[in-house]
Design a protein around this motif. Structure first.
Motif, mmCIF file in Angstrom:
data_model
loop_
_atom_site.group_PDB
_atom_site.id
_atom_site.type_symbol
_atom_site.label_atom_id
_atom_site.label_comp_id
_atom_site.label_asym_id
_atom_site.label_seq_id
_atom_site.Cartn_x
_atom_site.Cartn_y
_atom_site.Cartn_z
ATOM 1 N N GLU A 235 0.857 -1.132 -0.099
ATOM 2 C CA GLU A 235 0.053 0.001 0.064
ATOM 3 C C GLU A 235 0.983 1.307 0.117
ATOM 4 O OE1 GLU A 235 -3.812 2.107 2.420
ATOM 5 O OE2 GLU A 235 -3.115 0.232 3.061
ATOM 6 N N VAL A 236 0.366 2.139 -0.896
ATOM 7 C CA VAL A 236 1.279 3.393 -1.158
ATOM 8 C C VAL A 236 0.524 4.565 -0.650
ATOM 9 C CG1 VAL A 236 3.186 2.554 -2.405
ATOM 10 C CG2 VAL A 236 0.948 3.436 -3.435
ATOM 11 N N ASP A 237 1.149 5.748 -0.525
ATOM 12 C CA ASP A 237 0.353 6.898 -0.254
ATOM 13 C C ASP A 237 0.611 8.022 -1.489
ATOM 14 O OD1 ASP A 237 -0.598 9.358 0.655
ATOM 15 O OD2 ASP A 237 0.411 9.258 2.514
ATOM 16 N N SER A 238 -0.409 8.416 -1.978
ATOM 17 C CA SER A 238 -0.417 9.372 -3.198
ATOM 18 C C SER A 238 0.201 10.731 -2.889
ATOM 19 C CB SER A 238 -1.710 9.434 -3.666
ATOM 20 O OG SER A 238 -2.437 10.277 -2.918
ATOM 21 N N ARG A 239 0.033 11.014 -1.461
ATOM 22 C CA ARG A 239 0.595 12.304 -1.014
ATOM 23 C C ARG A 239 0.036 13.523 -1.925
ATOM 24 N NH1 ARG A 239 7.277 11.219 -0.484
ATOM 25 N NH2 ARG A 239 7.123 9.065 0.365
ATOM 26 N N GLY A 240 -1.239 13.543 -1.933
ATOM 27 C CA GLY A 240 -2.032 14.203 -2.751
ATOM 28 C C GLY A 240 -1.895 14.346 -4.196
ATOM 29 N N ARG A 241 -1.059 13.671 -4.906
ATOM 30 C CA ARG A 241 -1.001 13.620 -6.201
ATOM 31 C C ARG A 241 -1.901 12.556 -6.926
ATOM 32 N NH1 ARG A 241 5.226 13.759 -7.957
ATOM 33 N NH2 ARG A 241 4.485 12.344 -9.597
ATOM 34 N N VAL A 242 -2.390 12.974 -7.892
ATOM 35 C CA VAL A 242 -3.300 12.226 -8.613
ATOM 36 C C VAL A 242 -2.616 11.057 -9.544
ATOM 37 C CG1 VAL A 242 -5.086 12.202 -10.611
ATOM 38 C CG2 VAL A 242 -4.949 13.908 -8.946
ATOM 39 N N PHE A 243 -3.032 9.820 -9.381
ATOM 40 C CA PHE A 243 -2.670 8.837 -10.245
ATOM 41 C C PHE A 243 -3.781 8.256 -11.356
ATOM 42 C CE2 PHE A 243 -2.175 4.283 -11.155
ATOM 43 C CZ PHE A 243 -1.110 4.224 -11.763
ATOM 44 N N TRP A 244 -3.079 8.008 -12.468
ATOM 45 C CA TRP A 244 -4.139 7.572 -13.346
ATOM 46 C C TRP A 244 -3.035 7.085 -14.588
ATOM 47 C CZ3 TRP A 244 -9.007 6.550 -12.286
ATOM 48 C CH2 TRP A 244 -9.740 5.993 -13.118
ATOM 49 N N GLU A 245 -3.416 5.891 -15.111
ATOM 50 C CA GLU A 245 -2.596 5.225 -16.253
ATOM 51 C C GLU A 245 -3.522 5.751 -17.490
ATOM 52 O OE1 GLU A 245 -3.170 1.327 -15.066
ATOM 53 O OE2 GLU A 245 -1.366 1.055 -13.989
ATOM 54 N N LEU A 246 -3.023 5.614 -18.722
ATOM 55 C CA LEU A 246 -3.386 5.869 -19.962
ATOM 56 C C LEU A 246 -3.678 4.564 -20.607
ATOM 57 C CD1 LEU A 246 -2.144 8.314 -22.407
ATOM 58 C CD2 LEU A 246 -3.661 6.932 -23.138
ATOM 59 N N ASN A 247 -5.121 4.267 -20.150
ATOM 60 C CA ASN A 247 -5.691 3.031 -20.732
ATOM 61 C C ASN A 247 -6.427 3.331 -22.049
ATOM 62 O OD1 ASN A 247 -4.783 1.227 -18.850
ATOM 63 N ND2 ASN A 247 -6.033 2.293 -17.419
ATOM 64 N N ASN A 248 -7.158 4.423 -22.147
ATOM 65 C CA ASN A 248 -8.205 4.762 -23.394
ATOM 66 C C ASN A 248 -7.818 5.987 -23.698
ATOM 67 O OD1 ASN A 248 -10.063 2.095 -22.881
ATOM 68 N ND2 ASN A 248 -10.131 3.248 -20.799
ATOM 69 N N PRO A 249 -8.107 6.276 -25.114
ATOM 70 C CA PRO A 249 -8.002 7.661 -25.481
ATOM 71 C C PRO A 249 -8.466 8.860 -24.712
ATOM 72 C CG PRO A 249 -8.434 6.092 -27.423
ATOM 73 C CD PRO A 249 -8.827 5.344 -26.049
ATOM 74 N N GLN A 250 -9.616 8.254 -24.145
ATOM 75 C CA GLN A 250 -10.260 9.263 -23.174
ATOM 76 C C GLN A 250 -9.569 9.689 -21.910
ATOM 77 O OE1 GLN A 250 -11.482 6.314 -24.167
ATOM 78 N NE2 GLN A 250 -13.447 6.671 -25.165
ATOM 79 N N ASP A 251 -8.449 8.844 -21.680
ATOM 80 C CA ASP A 251 -7.341 9.283 -20.465
ATOM 81 C C ASP A 251 -6.700 10.264 -20.796
ATOM 82 O OD1 ASP A 251 -8.772 7.329 -18.825
ATOM 83 O OD2 ASP A 251 -7.424 5.907 -19.572
ATOM 84 N N VAL A 252 -6.567 10.801 -22.013
ATOM 85 C CA VAL A 252 -5.378 11.467 -22.214
ATOM 86 C C VAL A 252 -5.620 13.059 -21.666
ATOM 87 C CG1 VAL A 252 -4.409 13.048 -24.147
ATOM 88 C CG2 VAL A 252 -4.789 10.571 -24.684
ATOM 89 N N ALA A 253 -6.835 13.378 -22.004
ATOM 90 C CA ALA A 253 -7.226 14.770 -21.126
ATOM 91 C C ALA A 253 -6.974 14.703 -19.744
ATOM 92 C CB ALA A 253 -8.935 15.253 -21.622
ATOM 93 N N ARG A 254 -7.564 13.553 -19.215
ATOM 94 C CA ARG A 254 -7.128 13.611 -17.706
ATOM 95 C C ARG A 254 -5.762 13.550 -17.236
ATOM 96 N NH1 ARG A 254 -10.870 8.012 -16.364
ATOM 97 N NH2 ARG A 254 -12.858 8.890 -16.940
ATOM 98 N N ILE A 255 -4.801 12.741 -17.768
ATOM 99 C CA ILE A 255 -3.581 12.843 -17.761
ATOM 100 C C ILE A 255 -2.858 14.327 -17.729
ATOM 101 C CG2 ILE A 255 -1.002 11.861 -18.313
ATOM 102 C CD1 ILE A 255 -2.651 9.237 -18.409
ATOM 103 N N GLU A 256 -3.090 14.902 -18.914
ATOM 104 C CA GLU A 256 -2.657 16.252 -19.453
ATOM 105 C C GLU A 256 -2.910 17.084 -18.291
ATOM 106 O OE1 GLU A 256 -2.549 16.428 -24.282
ATOM 107 O OE2 GLU A 256 -4.389 16.964 -23.397
ATOM 108 N N ALA A 257 -4.051 17.188 -17.784
ATOM 109 C CA ALA A 257 -4.722 18.001 -16.670
ATOM 110 C C ALA A 257 -3.646 18.025 -15.623
ATOM 111 C CB ALA A 257 -6.142 17.858 -16.509
ATOM 112 N N VAL A 258 -3.417 16.619 -15.247
ATOM 113 C CA VAL A 258 -2.344 16.627 -14.121
ATOM 114 C C VAL A 258 -1.109 17.138 -14.208
ATOM 115 C CG1 VAL A 258 -1.685 14.812 -12.529
ATOM 116 C CG2 VAL A 258 -4.091 14.579 -13.430
ATOM 117 N N LEU A 259 -0.655 16.704 -15.398
ATOM 118 C CA LEU A 259 0.747 17.299 -15.670
ATOM 119 C C LEU A 259 0.687 18.753 -15.795
ATOM 120 C CD1 LEU A 259 1.579 14.500 -18.631
ATOM 121 C CD2 LEU A 259 2.659 14.525 -16.351
#
Length: 264
Positions: A235-259
């Motif tokens: 078990e790990v702690d995100s320390r407030g960081r958002v974690f998401w993998e790029l599994n689908n094209p729809q995930d691009v926008a989610r990851i770009e927003a975090v970056l």
């Protein structure tokens, strides 16, 4: 010696060419998914070497272009773990621990990998280790939303009291539909697609046949469980960081927003 291997393949049923997909990280800068993941690996303080492992010439050329060391692997590798094992053998590497940072997870914080390495060093009986992250209510809602839409948004894990993995699934497990939870109380753990292995465990993995659960779920880590290997969930702690993998094209926008947020 700790070796990080980033397995990358061009073919993908959900997102062909995914490693070379370019993301807008803000400030007018665009980088490929594989470069972002490589940069994430370089932030791991315990890493002595980082390699991109691929069978695709285009990915290899791109990786060398941004400075990565590349190991060319067989085109017959069916998953990232097999590709790591093949890379280890082809390059003649003999590290203490091999870390598999899959090429679609640029948001993986370095302390996730550090936690796996620490767990493997602390307990020599472990065959492999992988991080799990307790879902926040918003993350659980995203996983459930994806499943209702027929998408695989992430993998979840269940494990025993000692942390030994019992099962991994692309479904949301355990079943919590219709229940509300406060932050820190969600009993669903998001599996982070990172692994640490003993080199000898990787060699055994290549000899094990693909099992029925691995085939049904399409999850490589189930081969360890089906053959009685000890896969530790850390078990790990995100320390407030958002974690998401790029599994689908729809995930691009989610990851770009975090970056973009991380750059500010």
């Amino acid at each position: 010696m700790i070796t990080v291997i980033i397995p990358a393949r061009y073919a993908s049923s959900r997102y062909p060419g995914k490693p070379l997909a370019e993301l807008d990280i803000g400030g007018g800068v665009r980088r490929s998914l594989i470069e972002l993941t490589w940069r994430a690996a370089l932030e791991v303080p315990e890493a002595d070497a980082v390699y991109v492992a691929t069978d695709d010439d285009g990915i290899a050329e791109a990786a060398r272009g941004f400075g990565a060391e590349v190991i060319m692997t067989s085109g017959s590798c069916r998953n990232g773990t097999e590709r790591c094992a093949d890379a280890l053998e082809r390059a003649g590497l003999a590290p203490e621990i091999v870390v598999n940072l899959q090429g679609d997870a640029p948001l993986t914080p370095p302390w996730f990998l550090s936690a796996l390495i620490a767990a493997m060093r602390a307990d020599p009986t472990l065959d492999a280790a992988t991080p799990v992250l307790r879902c926040e209510p918003a993350t659980l809602a995203l996983l459930q939303e994806d499943r209702r839409a027929g998408r695989v948004g992430g993998t979840t894990a269940v494990f025993d009291r000692a942390g030994r993995g019992l099962y991994f699934s692309k479904e949301v497990i355990p079943f919590v539909e219709g229940r509300a939870f406060s932050a820190g109380e969600v009993p669903v753990f998001h599996h982070v697609g990172v692994y640490a292995y003993r080199p000898e465990t990787l060699r055994r993995y290549q000899d094990w046949p693909e099992g029925p659960l691995e085939r049904l779920e399409g999850l490589e880590q189930l081969r360890f469980l089906e053959n009685g290997a000890r896969m530790q969930c850390v078990e790990v702690d995100s320390r407030g960081r958002v974690f998401w993998e790029l599994n689908n094209p729809q995930d691009v926008a989610r990851i770009e927003a975090v970056l973009k947020e991380q750059r500010t």
